[in-house]
Scaffold this active site. Structure first.
Site, PDB file in Angstrom:
ATOM      1  N   HIS A  60       0.842  -1.193   0.000  1.00  0.00           N
ATOM      2  CA  HIS A  60       0.000   0.000   0.000  1.00  0.00           C
ATOM      3  C   HIS A  60       0.874   1.239   0.000  1.00  0.00           C
ATOM      4  CE1 HIS A  60       0.893  -0.643   4.241  1.00  0.00           C
ATOM      5  NE2 HIS A  60       0.382   0.537   4.562  1.00  0.00           N
ATOM      6  N   ASP A  64       5.948   4.121   5.033  1.00  0.00           N
ATOM      7  CA  ASP A  64       6.817   3.113   5.633  1.00  0.00           C
ATOM      8  C   ASP A  64       6.768   1.782   4.893  1.00  0.00           C
ATOM      9  OD1 ASP A  64       4.178   2.841   6.514  1.00  0.00           O
ATOM     10  OD2 ASP A  64       4.747   1.910   8.409  1.00  0.00           O
ATOM     11  N   HIS A 268       6.045  -5.691  11.863  1.00  0.00           N
ATOM     12  CA  HIS A 268       5.442  -4.356  11.856  1.00  0.00           C
ATOM     13  C   HIS A 268       5.190  -3.873  13.280  1.00  0.00           C
ATOM     14  CE1 HIS A 268       2.705  -1.025  10.634  1.00  0.00           C
ATOM     15  NE2 HIS A 268       3.467  -1.049   9.547  1.00  0.00           N
TER      16      HIS A 268
END
Length: 301
Positions: A60, A64, A268
């Protein structure tokens, strides 16, 4: 199948941690998954050759996960790359990259192909004779996909002793590897299983990037060998996960359990935590086969 974690932390780069990027080696492919800042530095640190990368999958358009892409594309040009490069990502990624190249008056010396995605359903985005890659529609603040990488079944292994015993000519070897029975000159049919061995079971890897907890993609990743799943927060911050549309370690473990995954890798991580070990502890209460990603860590499956 080998996975090299280049970065696995959320939001911003820090002195010793990097945002999301990883390389999956599968059936002679080196797939780059997400491309945060410092990705090319991490590639060098982990001794992964730039020339090995021909396909980049972007989940996406949050920084980051792709702010390192323009730098890597530019470095490919400076290194006189000639091989084609394919970039898969949300609609808009082509405009973003080409705009930067245009205003820098810096175009690539190699063919650059963009495969823009906008479907809300899972779709095949890459396929050859060895590997097939499909999207995993996720639910985040912007359009987001994970990716499912699956090996295709390999050829059967020739049983050289059996082949010699039955005096089978070399011209039939490929048919045997393809699973076919062999008929001798006298009419005798030799079943394939007596002339060959089963190949290794095909492996699969699911990369589930930023998403709120949802069971909408369970069928897509069902029985996956290895699941990498975001786990930005611990349950103590579950209220933040809902607000920012992320998952906790516990929720990631629940997904792995319900999908019947064989192994879970958490990543993450929010940088608010002093140690990531708490993520493992929280997830293992639900899914014992849990491991943690970390920058520079290598998994071989």
């Amino acid at each position: 199948m080998k996975l090299t974690i280049l970065g696995c932390y959320a939001a911003t780069p820090r002195t010793f941690t990097n945002p999301t990027s990883q390389v999956l080696e599968i059936r002679n492919h080196h797939f780059l998954i997400d491309c945060a800042e410092a990705t090319q530095v991490q590639l060098r640190k982990n001794k992964i050759k730039f020339t090995q990368i021909s396909h980049i999958f972007i989940s996406h358009l949050h920084g980051d996960h792709f702010y390192g892409l323009i730098g890597l594309i530019s470095s490919f040009t400076l290194l006189n790359r000639t091989n084609d490069l394919h970039v898969y990502g949300p609609k808009g990624i082509k405009e973003i990259i080409l705009l930067q190249l245009r205003y820098a008056n810096s175009y690539t010396g190699y063919q650059l192909f963009f495969h823009e995605l906008e479907s809300r359903e899972s779709e095949v985005v890459f396929e050859d004779d060895k590997v097939i890659v499909s999207t995993i529609p996720l639910k985040h603040r912007v359009y987001t996909n994970g990716y499912l990488f699956r090996e295709k079944p390999a050829e059967r292994k020739l049983d050289s002793n059996a082949v010699r015993e039955h005096k089978i000519e070399i011209c039939y070897f490929q048919n045997i590897k393809n699973g076919k029975d062999i008929k001798l000159d006298d009419g005798t049919v030799i079943p394939n299983e007596k002339l060959s061995f089963d190949p290794p079971a095909p492996k699969s890897y699911a990369f589930c990037s930023d998403t709120v907890y949802t069971e909408s993609y369970l069928d897509i990743i069902k029985d996956v060998d290895v699941l990498y799943h975001e786990s930005t927060f611990l349950e103590t911050e579950a209220h933040l996960s809902e607000r920012t549309m992320h998952c906790t370690a516990k929720q990631a473990a629940e997904i792995a359990l319900k999908a019947h995954a064989k192994q879970l890798i958490l990543g993450h991580f929010s940088t608010r935590y002093d140690s990531i070990e708490s993520f493992r502890e929280e997830a293992q209460t639900i899914f014992p086969a849990t491991d943690l990603a970390d920058d520079g860590k290598v998994f071989e499956f």
